[in-house]
Design an enzyme around this catalytic site. Structure first.
Site, PDB file in Angstrom:
ATOM      1  N   PRO A 199       0.790  -1.230   0.000  1.00 60.75           N
ATOM      2  CA  PRO A 199       0.000   0.000   0.000  1.00 60.75           C
ATOM      3  C   PRO A 199       0.830   1.292   0.000  1.00 60.75           C
ATOM      4  O   PRO A 199       1.871   1.372   0.643  1.00 60.75           O
ATOM      5  CB  PRO A 199      -0.820  -0.096   1.294  1.00 60.75           C
ATOM      6  CG  PRO A 199      -0.144  -1.134   2.118  1.00 60.75           C
ATOM      7  CD  PRO A 199       0.505  -2.084   1.166  1.00 60.75           C
ATOM      8  N   ASN A 200       0.318   2.231  -0.748  1.00 61.29           N
ATOM      9  CA  ASN A 200       0.864   3.593  -0.862  1.00 61.29           C
ATOM     10  C   ASN A 200       2.147   3.686  -1.690  1.00 61.29           C
ATOM     11  O   ASN A 200       2.638   4.785  -1.937  1.00 61.29           O
ATOM     12  CB  ASN A 200       1.084   4.229   0.530  1.00 61.29           C
ATOM     13  CG  ASN A 200      -0.219   4.311   1.297  1.00 61.29           C
ATOM     14  OD1 ASN A 200      -1.202   4.870   0.793  1.00 61.29           O
ATOM     15  ND2 ASN A 200      -0.270   3.734   2.481  1.00 61.29           N
TER      16      ASN A 200
ATOM     17  N   ARG B 171       5.292  10.837  -2.519  1.00 66.89           N
ATOM     18  CA  ARG B 171       5.043  10.516  -1.110  1.00 66.89           C
ATOM     19  C   ARG B 171       6.316  10.733  -0.277  1.00 66.89           C
ATOM     20  O   ARG B 171       7.321  10.058  -0.484  1.00 66.89           O
ATOM     21  CB  ARG B 171       4.637   9.035  -1.021  1.00 66.89           C
ATOM     22  CG  ARG B 171       4.509   8.509   0.371  1.00 66.89           C
ATOM     23  CD  ARG B 171       4.368   7.000   0.373  1.00 66.89           C
ATOM     24  NE  ARG B 171       4.189   6.530   1.728  1.00 66.89           N
ATOM     25  CZ  ARG B 171       4.353   5.282   2.113  1.00 66.89           C
ATOM     26  NH1 ARG B 171       4.700   4.355   1.231  1.00 66.89           N
ATOM     27  NH2 ARG B 171       4.172   4.944   3.344  1.00 66.89           N
TER      28      ARG B 171
ATOM     29  N   TYR C   5      11.334   8.507   1.193  1.00 62.74           N
ATOM     30  CA  TYR C   5      11.255   7.429   0.194  1.00 62.74           C
ATOM     31  C   TYR C   5      11.933   7.771  -1.144  1.00 62.74           C
ATOM     32  O   TYR C   5      11.978   6.925  -2.031  1.00 62.74           O
ATOM     33  CB  TYR C   5       9.782   7.061  -0.038  1.00 62.74           C
ATOM     34  CG  TYR C   5       9.122   6.516   1.217  1.00 62.74           C
ATOM     35  CD1 TYR C   5       9.559   5.326   1.786  1.00 62.74           C
ATOM     36  CD2 TYR C   5       8.093   7.211   1.848  1.00 62.74           C
ATOM     37  CE1 TYR C   5       8.988   4.831   2.950  1.00 62.74           C
ATOM     38  CE2 TYR C   5       7.504   6.727   3.018  1.00 62.74           C
ATOM     39  CZ  TYR C   5       7.962   5.529   3.561  1.00 62.74           C
ATOM     40  OH  TYR C   5       7.401   5.044   4.715  1.00 62.74           O
TER      41      TYR C   5
ATOM     42  N   ASN D 171       8.080  -5.603  -1.393  1.00 60.39           N
ATOM     43  CA  ASN D 171       8.070  -4.536  -0.402  1.00 60.39           C
ATOM     44  C   ASN D 171       6.639  -4.499   0.130  1.00 60.39           C
ATOM     45  O   ASN D 171       5.753  -3.934  -0.510  1.00 60.39           O
ATOM     46  CB  ASN D 171       8.445  -3.193  -1.040  1.00 60.39           C
ATOM     47  CG  ASN D 171       8.479  -2.087   0.011  1.00 60.39           C
ATOM     48  OD1 ASN D 171       7.996  -2.258   1.137  1.00 60.39           O
ATOM     49  ND2 ASN D 171       9.044  -0.948  -0.364  1.00 60.39           N
TER      50      ASN D 171
ATOM     51  N   ALA E  13       3.327  -0.956   4.534  1.00 60.46           N
ATOM     52  CA  ALA E  13       2.783  -0.973   5.905  1.00 60.46           C
ATOM     53  C   ALA E  13       2.390  -2.384   6.347  1.00 60.46           C
ATOM     54  O   ALA E  13       2.405  -2.687   7.546  1.00 60.46           O
ATOM     55  CB  ALA E  13       1.595  -0.032   6.002  1.00 60.46           C
TER      56      ALA E  13
ATOM     57  N   HIS F 127       4.400  -4.642   8.868  1.00 56.92           N
ATOM     58  CA  HIS F 127       4.313  -4.574  10.327  1.00 56.92           C
ATOM     59  C   HIS F 127       2.998  -5.128  10.866  1.00 56.92           C
ATOM     60  O   HIS F 127       2.753  -5.076  12.053  1.00 56.92           O
ATOM     61  CB  HIS F 127       4.490  -3.110  10.766  1.00 56.92           C
ATOM     62  CG  HIS F 127       5.529  -2.377   9.975  1.00 56.92           C
ATOM     63  ND1 HIS F 127       6.856  -2.727  10.016  1.00 56.92           N
ATOM     64  CD2 HIS F 127       5.440  -1.356   9.072  1.00 56.92           C
ATOM     65  CE1 HIS F 127       7.539  -1.935   9.195  1.00 56.92           C
ATOM     66  NE2 HIS F 127       6.707  -1.102   8.608  1.00 56.92           N
TER      67      HIS F 127
ATOM     68  N   ASP G 214       1.729 -15.693   5.911  1.00 60.13           N
ATOM     69  CA  ASP G 214       1.262 -17.073   5.779  1.00 60.13           C
ATOM     70  C   ASP G 214       1.237 -17.513   4.321  1.00 60.13           C
ATOM     71  O   ASP G 214       1.549 -18.668   4.008  1.00 60.13           O
ATOM     72  CB  ASP G 214      -0.141 -17.231   6.380  1.00 60.13           C
ATOM     73  CG  ASP G 214      -0.123 -17.336   7.905  1.00 60.13           C
ATOM     74  OD1 ASP G 214       0.976 -17.403   8.489  1.00 60.13           O
ATOM     75  OD2 ASP G 214      -1.210 -17.349   8.503  1.00 60.13           O
TER      76      ASP G 214
ATOM     77  N   GLU H  12      12.846  -9.475   0.894  1.00 62.60           N
ATOM     78  CA  GLU H  12      12.073  -8.342   1.425  1.00 62.60           C
ATOM     79  C   GLU H  12      12.872  -7.062   1.199  1.00 62.60           C
ATOM     80  O   GLU H  12      14.052  -7.005   1.542  1.00 62.60           O
ATOM     81  CB  GLU H  12      11.860  -8.587   2.934  1.00 62.60           C
ATOM     82  CG  GLU H  12      11.186  -7.448   3.669  1.00 62.60           C
ATOM     83  CD  GLU H  12      11.183  -7.676   5.202  1.00 62.60           C
ATOM     84  OE1 GLU H  12      11.694  -8.734   5.663  1.00 62.60           O
ATOM     85  OE2 GLU H  12      10.678  -6.796   5.910  1.00 62.60           O
TER      86      GLU H  12
ATOM     87  N   HIS I  64      12.887  -2.743   1.518  1.00 62.18           N
ATOM     88  CA  HIS I  64      12.312  -1.469   1.988  1.00 62.18           C
ATOM     89  C   HIS I  64      13.187  -0.333   1.500  1.00 62.18           C
ATOM     90  O   HIS I  64      14.421  -0.424   1.577  1.00 62.18           O
ATOM     91  CB  HIS I  64      12.251  -1.418   3.520  1.00 62.18           C
ATOM     92  CG  HIS I  64      11.422  -2.520   4.089  1.00 62.18           C
ATOM     93  ND1 HIS I  64      10.049  -2.493   4.038  1.00 62.18           N
ATOM     94  CD2 HIS I  64      11.764  -3.689   4.684  1.00 62.18           C
ATOM     95  CE1 HIS I  64       9.585  -3.606   4.586  1.00 62.18           C
ATOM     96  NE2 HIS I  64      10.603  -4.353   4.971  1.00 62.18           N
ATOM     97  N   LEU I  65      12.548   0.713   1.034  1.00 64.27           N
ATOM     98  CA  LEU I  65      13.303   1.892   0.593  1.00 64.27           C
ATOM     99  C   LEU I  65      13.996   2.561   1.779  1.00 64.27           C
ATOM    100  O   LEU I  65      15.162   2.925   1.719  1.00 64.27           O
ATOM    101  CB  LEU I  65      12.346   2.886  -0.080  1.00 64.27           C
ATOM    102  CG  LEU I  65      11.706   2.352  -1.362  1.00 64.27           C
ATOM    103  CD1 LEU I  65      10.239   2.727  -1.425  1.00 64.27           C
ATOM    104  CD2 LEU I  65      12.451   2.853  -2.567  1.00 64.27           C
ATOM    105  N   SER I  66      13.232   2.729   2.859  1.00 61.23           N
ATOM    106  CA  SER I  66      13.786   3.393   4.046  1.00 61.23           C
ATOM    107  C   SER I  66      14.381   2.329   4.970  1.00 61.23           C
ATOM    108  O   SER I  66      14.093   1.134   4.824  1.00 61.23           O
ATOM    109  CB  SER I  66      12.684   4.172   4.767  1.00 61.23           C
ATOM    110  OG  SER I  66      11.696   3.278   5.269  1.00 61.23           O
TER     111      SER I  66
ATOM    112  N   ARG J 149      13.613   4.092  12.284  1.00 62.76           N
ATOM    113  CA  ARG J 149      12.408   4.930  12.294  1.00 62.76           C
ATOM    114  C   ARG J 149      11.575   4.648  13.555  1.00 62.76           C
ATOM    115  O   ARG J 149      12.116   4.275  14.574  1.00 62.76           O
ATOM    116  CB  ARG J 149      11.626   4.687  10.989  1.00 62.76           C
ATOM    117  CG  ARG J 149      12.451   5.049   9.738  1.00 62.76           C
ATOM    118  CD  ARG J 149      11.661   4.866   8.473  1.00 62.76           C
ATOM    119  NE  ARG J 149      10.492   5.735   8.447  1.00 62.76           N
ATOM    120  CZ  ARG J 149       9.485   5.600   7.576  1.00 62.76           C
ATOM    121  NH1 ARG J 149       9.534   4.645   6.663  1.00 62.76           N
ATOM    122  NH2 ARG J 149       8.471   6.434   7.610  1.00 62.76           N
TER     123      ARG J 149
ATOM    124  N   ARG K 174       7.768   0.281  13.312  1.00 62.79           N
ATOM    125  CA  ARG K 174       8.310  -0.195  12.022  1.00 62.79           C
ATOM    126  C   ARG K 174       9.436  -1.208  12.211  1.00 62.79           C
ATOM    127  O   ARG K 174       9.900  -1.829  11.262  1.00 62.79           O
ATOM    128  CB  ARG K 174       8.812   0.972  11.186  1.00 62.79           C
ATOM    129  CG  ARG K 174       7.707   1.876  10.702  1.00 62.79           C
ATOM    130  CD  ARG K 174       8.233   2.921   9.726  1.00 62.79           C
ATOM    131  NE  ARG K 174       7.367   4.071   9.758  1.00 62.79           N
ATOM    132  CZ  ARG K 174       6.253   4.207   9.035  1.00 62.79           C
ATOM    133  NH1 ARG K 174       5.907   3.281   8.177  1.00 62.79           N
ATOM    134  NH2 ARG K 174       5.507   5.291   9.140  1.00 62.79           N
TER     135      ARG K 174
END
Ligand code: DQA
Length: 144
Positions: A9-10, A17, A22, A74, A77, A80, A87, A98, A100-102, A107, A111
Protein backbone atom coordinates in the site's frame (compact mmCIF):
# COMPACT_ATOMS: atom_id res chain seq x y z
CA UNK A 1 13.42 -17.79 -13.94
CA UNK A 2 10.22 -15.97 -12.98
CA UNK A 3 10.42 -13.06 -10.59
CA UNK A 4 7.29 -11.36 -9.25
CA UNK A 5 7.93 -7.89 -7.89
CA UNK A 6 5.19 -7.06 -5.41
CA UNK A 7 4.58 -3.72 -3.77
CA UNK A 8 2.16 -2.97 -0.97
CA UNK A 9 0.00 0.00 0.00
CA UNK A 10 0.86 3.59 -0.86
CA UNK A 11 3.87 2.63 -2.96
CA UNK A 12 1.84 3.74 -5.99
CA UNK A 13 2.51 7.24 -4.60
CA UNK A 14 6.30 6.88 -4.75
CA UNK A 15 7.92 10.03 -6.10
CA UNK A 16 5.40 12.31 -4.46
CA UNK A 17 5.04 10.52 -1.11
CA UNK A 18 7.37 11.92 1.59
CA UNK A 19 10.35 12.15 -0.81
CA UNK A 20 12.67 12.97 2.11
CA UNK A 21 12.04 9.41 3.34
CA UNK A 22 11.25 7.43 0.19
CA UNK A 23 13.14 9.39 -2.49
CA UNK A 24 11.90 10.91 -5.71
CA UNK A 25 11.97 7.77 -7.86
CA UNK A 26 8.53 6.57 -8.94
CA UNK A 27 7.42 2.94 -9.01
CA UNK A 28 7.38 3.14 -12.81
CA UNK A 29 11.02 4.30 -12.75
CA UNK A 30 11.94 1.36 -10.51
CA UNK A 31 10.21 -1.06 -12.88
CA UNK A 32 11.99 0.42 -15.89
CA UNK A 33 15.34 0.23 -14.11
CA UNK A 34 14.73 -3.41 -13.22
CA UNK A 35 13.67 -4.32 -16.76
CA UNK A 36 16.74 -2.56 -18.17
CA UNK A 37 18.95 -4.42 -15.73
CA UNK A 38 18.18 -7.85 -17.09
CA UNK A 39 19.43 -8.64 -20.55
CA UNK A 40 18.35 -12.21 -20.52
CA UNK A 41 15.21 -13.50 -22.20
CA UNK A 42 14.96 -16.40 -19.82
CA UNK A 43 14.17 -14.08 -16.91
CA UNK A 44 10.54 -12.95 -16.71
CA UNK A 45 9.76 -10.02 -14.42
CA UNK A 46 6.18 -9.37 -13.36
CA UNK A 47 5.13 -6.30 -11.42
CA UNK A 48 2.16 -5.77 -9.18
CA UNK A 49 1.21 -3.08 -6.68
CA UNK A 50 -1.85 -3.18 -4.50
CA UNK A 51 -3.28 -1.27 -1.59
CA UNK A 52 -5.31 -4.34 -0.66
CA UNK A 53 -3.99 -7.16 1.51
CA UNK A 54 -6.13 -9.89 -0.06
CA UNK A 55 -4.91 -9.00 -3.57
CA UNK A 56 -1.31 -9.50 -2.47
CA UNK A 57 -2.27 -12.87 -0.92
CA UNK A 58 -4.00 -13.86 -4.15
CA UNK A 59 -1.11 -12.94 -6.43
CA UNK A 60 1.28 -14.93 -4.23
CA UNK A 61 -1.06 -17.95 -4.41
CA UNK A 62 -1.41 -17.51 -8.18
CA UNK A 63 2.31 -18.13 -8.80
CA UNK A 64 2.47 -21.11 -6.44
CA UNK A 65 3.97 -24.19 -8.03
CA UNK A 66 5.57 -22.30 -10.94
CA UNK A 67 9.02 -23.58 -11.65
CA UNK A 68 11.92 -21.30 -10.78
CA UNK A 69 9.64 -18.74 -9.17
CA UNK A 70 10.97 -16.03 -6.85
CA UNK A 71 9.43 -12.95 -5.28
CA UNK A 72 10.83 -9.54 -4.46
CA UNK A 73 8.36 -7.89 -2.09
CA UNK A 74 8.07 -4.54 -0.40
CA UNK A 75 5.03 -5.20 1.78
CA UNK A 76 5.04 -1.50 2.86
CA UNK A 77 2.78 -0.97 5.90
CA UNK A 78 1.72 -4.64 5.76
CA UNK A 79 5.31 -5.46 6.80
CA UNK A 80 4.31 -4.57 10.33
CA UNK A 81 0.81 -6.04 10.41
CA UNK A 82 0.16 -8.83 7.93
CA UNK A 83 0.07 -12.38 9.19
CA UNK A 84 -2.00 -13.17 6.06
CA UNK A 85 0.72 -12.21 3.58
CA UNK A 86 3.37 -13.90 5.71
CA UNK A 87 1.26 -17.07 5.78
CA UNK A 88 0.82 -16.94 1.99
CA UNK A 89 4.58 -16.79 1.48
CA UNK A 90 5.18 -19.54 3.98
CA UNK A 91 2.40 -21.77 2.62
CA UNK A 92 3.52 -21.44 -1.00
CA UNK A 93 7.21 -21.83 -0.06
CA UNK A 94 8.18 -19.29 -2.71
CA UNK A 95 11.63 -17.94 -1.90
CA UNK A 96 11.48 -14.16 -1.49
CA UNK A 97 13.57 -11.11 -0.73
CA UNK A 98 12.07 -8.34 1.43
CA UNK A 99 12.90 -4.82 0.29
CA UNK A 100 12.31 -1.47 1.99
CA UNK A 101 13.30 1.89 0.59
CA UNK A 102 13.79 3.39 4.05
CA UNK A 103 15.73 1.87 6.93
CA UNK A 104 12.82 0.54 8.97
CA UNK A 105 15.15 0.00 11.96
CA UNK A 106 16.01 3.70 12.13
CA UNK A 107 12.41 4.93 12.29
CA UNK A 108 9.43 4.63 14.65
CA UNK A 109 9.39 1.61 16.95
CA UNK A 110 6.32 0.10 15.28
CA UNK A 111 8.31 -0.19 12.02
CA UNK A 112 11.07 -2.24 13.65
CA UNK A 113 8.87 -5.36 13.71
CA UNK A 114 8.65 -7.17 10.38
CA UNK A 115 6.43 -10.20 9.86
CA UNK A 116 8.66 -11.19 6.94
CA UNK A 117 12.34 -10.89 7.81
CA UNK A 118 12.68 -14.21 9.64
CA UNK A 119 11.30 -16.22 6.71
CA UNK A 120 12.88 -14.16 3.89
CA UNK A 121 15.97 -15.22 1.93
CA UNK A 122 17.24 -11.81 2.98
CA UNK A 123 16.15 -8.27 3.65
CA UNK A 124 17.37 -5.01 2.12
CA UNK A 125 16.34 -1.91 4.03
CA UNK A 126 17.40 1.70 3.68
CA UNK A 127 19.11 1.69 0.30
CA UNK A 128 16.28 3.43 -1.54
CA UNK A 129 15.25 2.31 -5.01
CA UNK A 130 18.63 0.57 -5.41
CA UNK A 131 17.36 -2.06 -2.98
CA UNK A 132 15.14 -3.52 -5.70
CA UNK A 133 18.08 -3.76 -8.12
CA UNK A 134 20.29 -5.34 -5.48
CA UNK A 135 17.61 -7.95 -4.78
CA UNK A 136 17.30 -8.63 -8.52
CA UNK A 137 21.06 -8.87 -8.87
CA UNK A 138 21.16 -11.49 -6.13
CA UNK A 139 18.44 -13.61 -7.74
CA UNK A 140 20.22 -13.46 -11.10
CA UNK A 141 23.34 -14.94 -9.48
CA UNK A 142 21.24 -18.00 -8.54
CA UNK A 143 20.22 -18.65 -12.12
CA UNK A 144 21.18 -22.05 -13.42
C1 DQA B 1 8.41 0.87 3.57
C2 DQA B 1 8.52 1.07 5.09
C3 DQA B 1 7.20 0.84 5.78
O1 DQA B 1 7.33 1.05 7.18
C4 DQA B 1 6.17 1.82 5.25
O2 DQA B 1 4.91 1.56 5.84
C5 DQA B 1 6.09 1.84 3.77
C6 DQA B 1 7.30 1.70 2.97
C7 DQA B 1 9.71 1.24 2.84
O3 DQA B 1 9.83 0.88 1.67
O4 DQA B 1 10.57 1.91 3.40
O5 DQA B 1 5.03 2.06 3.21
O6 DQA B 1 8.15 -0.52 3.31
Amino acid sequence: MNISVLNGPNLNLLGQREPEIYGSTTLDDIQTRMLNYINDNSVVLEFMQSNKEHELVEVIQSVMGKENQFIIINPAAFTHTSVAIRDALQATKIPFIEVHLSNIYAREDFRKKSYFSDIAMGTISGLGANGYLLALNHLLTLKK
